[in-house]
Scaffold this motif. Structure first.
Motif, PDB file in Angstrom:
ATOM      1  N   VAL A 103     103.893 -64.116 -60.300  1.00 52.36           N
ATOM      2  CA  VAL A 103     105.150 -64.871 -60.300  1.00 52.36           C
ATOM      3  C   VAL A 103     105.703 -64.914 -58.879  1.00 52.36           C
ATOM      4  O   VAL A 103     105.382 -64.049 -58.054  1.00 52.36           O
ATOM      5  CB  VAL A 103     106.191 -64.227 -61.241  1.00 52.36           C
ATOM      6  CG1 VAL A 103     105.675 -64.198 -62.676  1.00 52.36           C
ATOM      7  CG2 VAL A 103     106.567 -62.832 -60.771  1.00 52.36           C
ATOM      8  N   TRP A 129     106.096 -71.494 -57.379  1.00 56.29           N
ATOM      9  CA  TRP A 129     105.001 -71.385 -58.353  1.00 56.29           C
ATOM     10  C   TRP A 129     103.692 -71.958 -57.819  1.00 56.29           C
ATOM     11  O   TRP A 129     102.610 -71.558 -58.254  1.00 56.29           O
ATOM     12  CB  TRP A 129     105.394 -72.074 -59.650  1.00 56.29           C
ATOM     13  CG  TRP A 129     106.335 -71.253 -60.475  1.00 56.29           C
ATOM     14  CD1 TRP A 129     107.667 -71.438 -60.641  1.00 56.29           C
ATOM     15  CD2 TRP A 129     105.990 -70.082 -61.230  1.00 56.29           C
ATOM     16  NE1 TRP A 129     108.183 -70.454 -61.452  1.00 56.29           N
ATOM     17  CE2 TRP A 129     107.187 -69.607 -61.835  1.00 56.29           C
ATOM     18  CE3 TRP A 129     104.809 -69.377 -61.458  1.00 56.29           C
ATOM     19  CZ2 TRP A 129     107.216 -68.477 -62.649  1.00 56.29           C
ATOM     20  CZ3 TRP A 129     104.842 -68.253 -62.269  1.00 56.29           C
ATOM     21  CH2 TRP A 129     106.033 -67.812 -62.859  1.00 56.29           C
ATOM     22  N   GLU A 133     100.457 -69.696 -58.098  1.00 58.73           N
ATOM     23  CA  GLU A 133      99.257 -70.132 -58.810  1.00 58.73           C
ATOM     24  C   GLU A 133      98.026 -70.072 -57.906  1.00 58.73           C
ATOM     25  O   GLU A 133      96.945 -69.661 -58.342  1.00 58.73           O
ATOM     26  CB  GLU A 133      99.443 -71.555 -59.349  1.00 58.73           C
ATOM     27  CG  GLU A 133      98.221 -72.052 -60.117  1.00 58.73           C
ATOM     28  CD  GLU A 133      98.424 -73.428 -60.700  1.00 58.73           C
ATOM     29  OE1 GLU A 133      97.620 -73.817 -61.555  1.00 58.73           O
ATOM     30  OE2 GLU A 133      99.376 -74.129 -60.292  1.00 58.73           O
TER      31      GLU A 133
END
Length: 561
Positions: A103, A129, A133
């Protein structure tokens, strides 16, 4: 044989498999919204899912199938958003597998604790994000499985279960439409596939995004996948720079209406929903709910009736708290209605659509306060001018006739007002049974004389006046039957649709040929406005090309919009 006695279908087995980790959710009839819209509004309450959102349907099916093929010796890895992270952590615990969740460093402590409570390894990395990712994908090793948020057939299949539930809950009666929030496209794909599977191919899906993250709408307008250079939205679950290729493909074979609303509209819908239902949902759900709370759904589906059923997917979400609700109440109470249909932007003022040049994505309201104030002032001036005209007309006519003349005087007034509403006046003349020119400075005696010309002994002139009266009534009826921008007719066959010109999205907004007017949402009537391209509105009847209706029977290839 015993095997022949097994009457369960392959579809039943599929549904049983996809229902391992999520729960069936209630379909609640919203009294508040149903009374407000004079239709049946149903809320599909995905907010009660174990992980807090609809994500568990798709993520759950993906994780379950991986365990089926590879066993429990896998490690699920995710870094694709709060609700995806929570769903992966929950699934890993339920399936007795390991999970690593990445996160952004700014993620709230409350969310981090919820992830760790399910036993997942938590890693904080990056400022957003996208960075989280990218880092998460690097952590996938030999026994690792990266869990996509949207772009996988098992995710879509899991989300399709929501339609199978709706079919049972609605007792096989197809709804007039389903309102679905859209981020990366996984849920929308599942809903479309589910509708195709249960035979509801004519049910339109209204795909709702926010202005600052409208990748699907942009893809529909251009006819190809679009990578947004920047996203900005309160609805974090809808934040995506692009959608799945499958989403654009499915939108070409099923009636879908791409629609965008402002962050302020989404936030305001969240607080109104909380007041009505005593439940918290995040802004992604608010985006879908805002179409009902602002009553814009009536303009998208003008044929709604008391027997029409509308289903709103309340997707839930964990990115919400009482602090958020308090902030929304202070900042976004009764915001302006700024929506985007295709490539065209509208502001609603006093039940009239005003065309805007573009959305201001840096403003949560979708429009700067200064421009909003300017347009409201212009609109107020226009209404004041119209009211003054009507008052002068009534004052002028109030002295015409008495006693037996009242009925004919009323006919004159009706004809004059119809001409005013239909935009048939020319050079400030109102064409009624007796033509009154407001530019002529006539005294009271002149009006008495004029009344006598149509009060006594009409003969053939009377017949002409009655014909003119009928013509005006017919014109009024025609205007009232016009569709509003971005409207679709849910009573007709909506099996296929096309999007129209690339520059216009769903609606053919170039058909106005420069004519600028305002379209009243209630009546479909027009009133002239200024030449200011920002504040001008456009005739809805000229802006809706028949090919842009969902009722159209042609289907375009992905290269066409």
């Amino acid at each position: 044989m015993l095997m022949d006695d097994d009457s369960s279908s392959d579809e039943d087995h599929m549904l049983e498999d996809t229902q391992v980790l999520h729960v069936g959710t209630p379909l609640i009839h919203s009294t508040h919204l149903s009374l407000r819209l004079n239709s049946n509004i149903f809320l599909k309450m995905e907010s009660i899912q174990p992980s807090g959102s609809v994500k568990i349907r798709g993520i759950g099916n993906f994780c379950y199938r991986k365990i089926q093929t590879r066993g429990n010796d896998v490690r699920f890895v995710s870094g694709s958003g709060i609700n995806t992270a929570l769903a992966v952590a929950y699934c890993a615990r339920q399936l007795r597998a390991e999970a690593t969740i990445v996160v952004p460093t700014k993620t709230s402590q409350r969310i981090c604790e919820a992830i760790q409570l399910d036993g997942a390894q938590l890693i904080k990395y990056g400022s957003n994000w996208i960075e989280a990712e990218t880092h998460a994908r690097k952590l996938v090793k030999r026994n690792g499985v990266y869990v996509p948020s949207a772009d996988h057939e098992h995710v879509w299949q899991g989300h399709s279960s929501i339609v199978h539930e709706l079919k049972t809950q609605l007792m096989d009666n197809p709804p007039a439409a389903i309102i679905c929030p859209v981020g990366g496209g996984g849920l929308l794909n599942g809903v479309i596939l589910g509708l195709q599977q249960v035979g509801w191919k004519q049910v339109p899906v209204i795909a709702v995004e926010t202005h600052g993250s409208n990748a699907f709408q942009a893809a529909v307008v251009t006819g190809c996948l679009v990578h947004l250079p920047k996203t900005s939205t309160l609805a974090s679950s809808l934040e995506a720079k692009s959608v799945c290729a499958k989403t654009l493909e499915l939108s070409l074979i099923h009636p879908v209406v791409p629609f965008a609303v402002s962050d302020a509209m989404s936030a305001n819908a969240v607080r109104l929903f909380a007041d009505d239902n005593k439940m918290l949902v995040e802004a992604s759900s608010g985006a879908a709910l805002s179409l009902c709370y602002t009553e814009i759904i009536r303009d998208i589906l003008p044929s709604l009736s008391p027997s029409s059923d509308i289903v709103v997917l309340v997707t839930g979400g964990s990115d919400i708290s009482l602090d958020h609700l308090d902030e929304y109440r202070k900042l976004y109470d009764s915001p302006p209605v700024v929506v985007k249909s295709g490539s065209d932007v509208f502001l609603r003022l006093d039940d009239t659509l005003i065309s805007l040049d573009d959305v201001d994505i840096d403003e949560p309201m979708g429009i700067s306060p200064a421009l909003l104030q300017e347009l409201r002032a212009k609109r107020a001036a226009e209404l004041s001018s119209q009211d003054q005209f009507d008052n002068n007309l009534i004052d002028s006519l109030s002295i015409v006739g008495s006693g037996d003349d009242d009925a004919r005087t009323q006919d004159f007034m009706d004809d004059a007002i119809m001409a005013r509403l239909d935009g048939n006046e020319e050079d400030d003349n109102v064409h009624g049974v007796g033509d009154v020119d407001d530019d002529d400075e006539e005294d009271d005696e002149d009006y008495y004389d004029r009344s006598e010309t149509f009060d006594v002994g009409r003969g053939e002139e009377d017949d002409d006046d009655e014909d003119q009266h009928d013509e005006l009534e017919n014109d009024s009826d025609n205007d009232n039957s016009r569709s509003t921008p971005y409207a679709i007719d849910s009573d007709k066959d909506n099996t296929d649709k096309v999007y129209g010109d690339k520059s216009s999205g769903i609606d053919d907004m170039n058909s106005t040929n420069g004519h600028e007017d305002q379209t009243d949402l209630e009546t479909g009537n027009k009133t002239a406005v200024s030449d200011d391209p920002v504040s001008s509105s456009q005739d809805s009847s000229s802006r809706i090309d028949s090919q842009h209706s969902v009722n159209n029977k042609s289907t375009h290839s992905p290269g066409e919009t």
